[in-house]
Design a protein around this motif. Structure first.
Motif, PDB file in Angstrom:
ATOM      1  N   ALA A  36       0.811  -1.221   0.000  1.00 45.10           N
ATOM      2  CA  ALA A  36       0.000   0.000   0.000  1.00 45.10           C
ATOM      3  C   ALA A  36       0.842   1.268   0.000  1.00 45.10           C
ATOM      4  CB  ALA A  36      -0.935  -0.007   1.212  1.00 45.10           C
ATOM      5  N   THR A  39       1.411   3.318  -3.341  1.00 46.75           N
ATOM      6  CA  THR A  39       0.252   3.772  -4.105  1.00 46.75           C
ATOM      7  C   THR A  39       0.523   5.001  -4.968  1.00 46.75           C
ATOM      8  OG1 THR A  39      -1.251   2.874  -2.434  1.00 46.75           O
ATOM      9  CG2 THR A  39      -2.148   4.515  -3.949  1.00 46.75           C
ATOM     10  N   SER A  60      -3.534  -3.835  -7.357  1.00 57.26           N
ATOM     11  CA  SER A  60      -4.252  -4.069  -6.108  1.00 57.26           C
ATOM     12  C   SER A  60      -3.311  -3.754  -4.961  1.00 57.26           C
ATOM     13  CB  SER A  60      -4.724  -5.522  -6.035  1.00 57.26           C
ATOM     14  OG  SER A  60      -5.373  -5.768  -4.805  1.00 57.26           O
ATOM     15  N   TYR A  61      -3.696  -2.782  -4.110  1.00 59.78           N
ATOM     16  CA  TYR A  61      -2.850  -2.370  -2.994  1.00 59.78           C
ATOM     17  C   TYR A  61      -3.385  -2.920  -1.672  1.00 59.78           C
ATOM     18  CZ  TYR A  61      -0.961   1.150  -6.220  1.00 59.78           C
ATOM     19  OH  TYR A  61      -0.376   1.792  -7.283  1.00 59.78           O
ATOM     20  N   ALA A  62      -2.480  -3.380  -0.828  1.00 56.35           N
ATOM     21  CA  ALA A  62      -2.848  -3.860   0.505  1.00 56.35           C
ATOM     22  C   ALA A  62      -1.558  -4.057   1.290  1.00 56.35           C
ATOM     23  CB  ALA A  62      -3.645  -5.164   0.424  1.00 56.35           C
ATOM     24  N   GLY A  63      -1.678  -4.562   2.504  1.00 53.83           N
ATOM     25  CA  GLY A  63      -0.493  -4.925   3.260  1.00 53.83           C
ATOM     26  C   GLY A  63       0.211  -6.094   2.589  1.00 53.83           C
ATOM     27  N   ALA A  66      -1.028  -9.658   3.515  1.00 55.34           N
ATOM     28  CA  ALA A  66      -2.299 -10.077   2.912  1.00 55.34           C
ATOM     29  C   ALA A  66      -2.101 -10.443   1.446  1.00 55.34           C
ATOM     30  CB  ALA A  66      -3.332  -8.962   3.049  1.00 55.34           C
ATOM     31  N   LEU A  67      -1.323  -9.664   0.736  1.00 59.68           N
ATOM     32  CA  LEU A  67      -1.080  -9.948  -0.679  1.00 59.68           C
ATOM     33  C   LEU A  67      -0.319 -11.254  -0.861  1.00 59.68           C
ATOM     34  CD1 LEU A  67      -0.092  -6.352  -1.832  1.00 59.68           C
ATOM     35  CD2 LEU A  67      -2.277  -7.502  -2.207  1.00 59.68           C
ATOM     36  N   GLN A  70      -2.644 -14.140  -0.418  1.00 57.70           N
ATOM     37  CA  GLN A  70      -3.557 -14.278  -1.561  1.00 57.70           C
ATOM     38  C   GLN A  70      -2.859 -14.961  -2.733  1.00 57.70           C
ATOM     39  OE1 GLN A  70      -5.360 -10.459  -2.472  1.00 57.70           O
ATOM     40  NE2 GLN A  70      -5.782 -10.091  -0.313  1.00 57.70           N
ATOM     41  N   VAL A 147       2.120  -6.694   9.002  1.00 60.33           N
ATOM     42  CA  VAL A 147       2.376  -5.725   7.935  1.00 60.33           C
ATOM     43  C   VAL A 147       3.769  -5.119   8.118  1.00 60.33           C
ATOM     44  CG1 VAL A 147       1.603  -3.567   6.868  1.00 60.33           C
ATOM     45  CG2 VAL A 147      -0.079  -5.239   7.686  1.00 60.33           C
ATOM     46  N   ASP A 174      -4.961  -2.300   8.911  1.00 58.60           N
ATOM     47  CA  ASP A 174      -4.644  -3.358   7.947  1.00 58.60           C
ATOM     48  C   ASP A 174      -3.437  -3.042   7.078  1.00 58.60           C
ATOM     49  OD1 ASP A 174      -6.667  -4.966   8.830  1.00 58.60           O
ATOM     50  OD2 ASP A 174      -8.090  -4.344   7.290  1.00 58.60           O
ATOM     51  N   ASN A 175      -3.141  -1.758   6.876  1.00 55.53           N
ATOM     52  CA  ASN A 175      -1.990  -1.373   6.059  1.00 55.53           C
ATOM     53  C   ASN A 175      -1.519   0.007   6.487  1.00 55.53           C
ATOM     54  OD1 ASN A 175      -3.258   0.727   4.176  1.00 55.53           O
ATOM     55  ND2 ASN A 175      -4.575  -1.049   3.813  1.00 55.53           N
TER      56      ASN A 175
END
Length: 258
Positions: A36, A39, A60-63, A66-67, A70, A147, A174-175
């Protein structure tokens, strides 16, 4: 009849010419899973790459944690850009990276931020009264056990002997961009984020920088996933290290790793 024949002949030659003419290259899509904290810069880079190539990067941005999970569970990503060597290692260990494509792209700096543009600076060392500076508020951080920004932040506070005094008052998100948002909205007086995150938000100030030796080096590795089928994945990964991309990375405050 002769006129009909000539018309038909011309039509045939036109069709032949069109068939022989070079066709424009098909545009390809690259699905990118990215930390994230990337970004602002990565959106700019993806837009310039799309304009130059007609390909598209869907990001797709996230911590990073989590990525990574996935991708390990089969999510259709072509490229993974992590804010942590450890999470990239985890994806490599599970066999979900394409061999030979991994590279270290960027570095960053960990900072303490406060709400507003004119917050008073502090010295971030073992003498900092962080709990007192928080008052009745909370310290915004990304998830401290998952994270990267949160992991780096907890490590830095622990190294300086400050963690025990604020652990119960940490607001975990979360991030890292979510932690940034808490401070920007004045829902938390202080937060720990990357310097590049703070630069992307008008309503926060960097009030201190954590000593580099207080946490592990902040490194962003990138790689193509094992399941990628995009013909343009390697092209986009190469573009991330190009001079055009470097100018954007550095303008947003990242250190480009040679």
């Amino acid at each position: 009849m002769r006129r009909v024949f000539r018309t038909a002949a011309r039509a045939g030659l036109l069709a032949f010419g069109l068939a022989m003419a070079p066709m424009p290259a098909a545009a390809d899509e690259v699905v990118v899973f990215a930390a994230a904290s990337l970004t602002t810069a990565l959106d700019r880079i993806a837009a310039e790459w799309a304009a130059a190539t007609t390909h598209t990067a869907v990001i797709s941005y996230a911590g990073s944690s989590a990525l990574a999970r996935q991708i390990q569970q089969g999510a259709p990503a072509d490229i993974f850009i992590s804010a942590s060597i450890d999470w990239m290692d985890a994806v490599a260990d599970s066999g979900d990276l394409r061999a030979g494509t991994r590279r270290d792209l960027l570095g960053n700096t960990l900072v303490l931020i406060a709400h507003g543009r004119d917050a008073a600076p502090v010295t971030v060392d073992a003498s900092l009264d962080l709990a007192g500076t928080l008052g009745d508020g909370r310290l915004a951080m990304a998830l401290v056990d998952a994270v990267p920004a949160g992991i780096y932040g907890k490590a830095a506070l622990t190294s300086l002997g400050l963690w025990d005094g604020v652990a119960a008052r940490v607001a975990q998100t979360d991030n890292v961009r979510a932690a940034l948002a808490l401070v920007a909205r004045n829902e938390a007086p202080l937060g720990i984020v990357y310097a590049t995150d703070a630069a992307a938000e008008d309503d926060v100030s960097i009030v201190g920088t954590f000593p580099a030796e207080s946490h592990a080096p902040i490194v962003y590795p990138a790689a193509i996933t094992a399941e990628s089928r995009s013909p343009a994945a390697q092209e986009f990964l190469d573009y991330l290290g190009s001079e055009a991309a470097r100018a954007i990375w550095e303008a947003e405050g990242f250190t480009v790793i040679e």
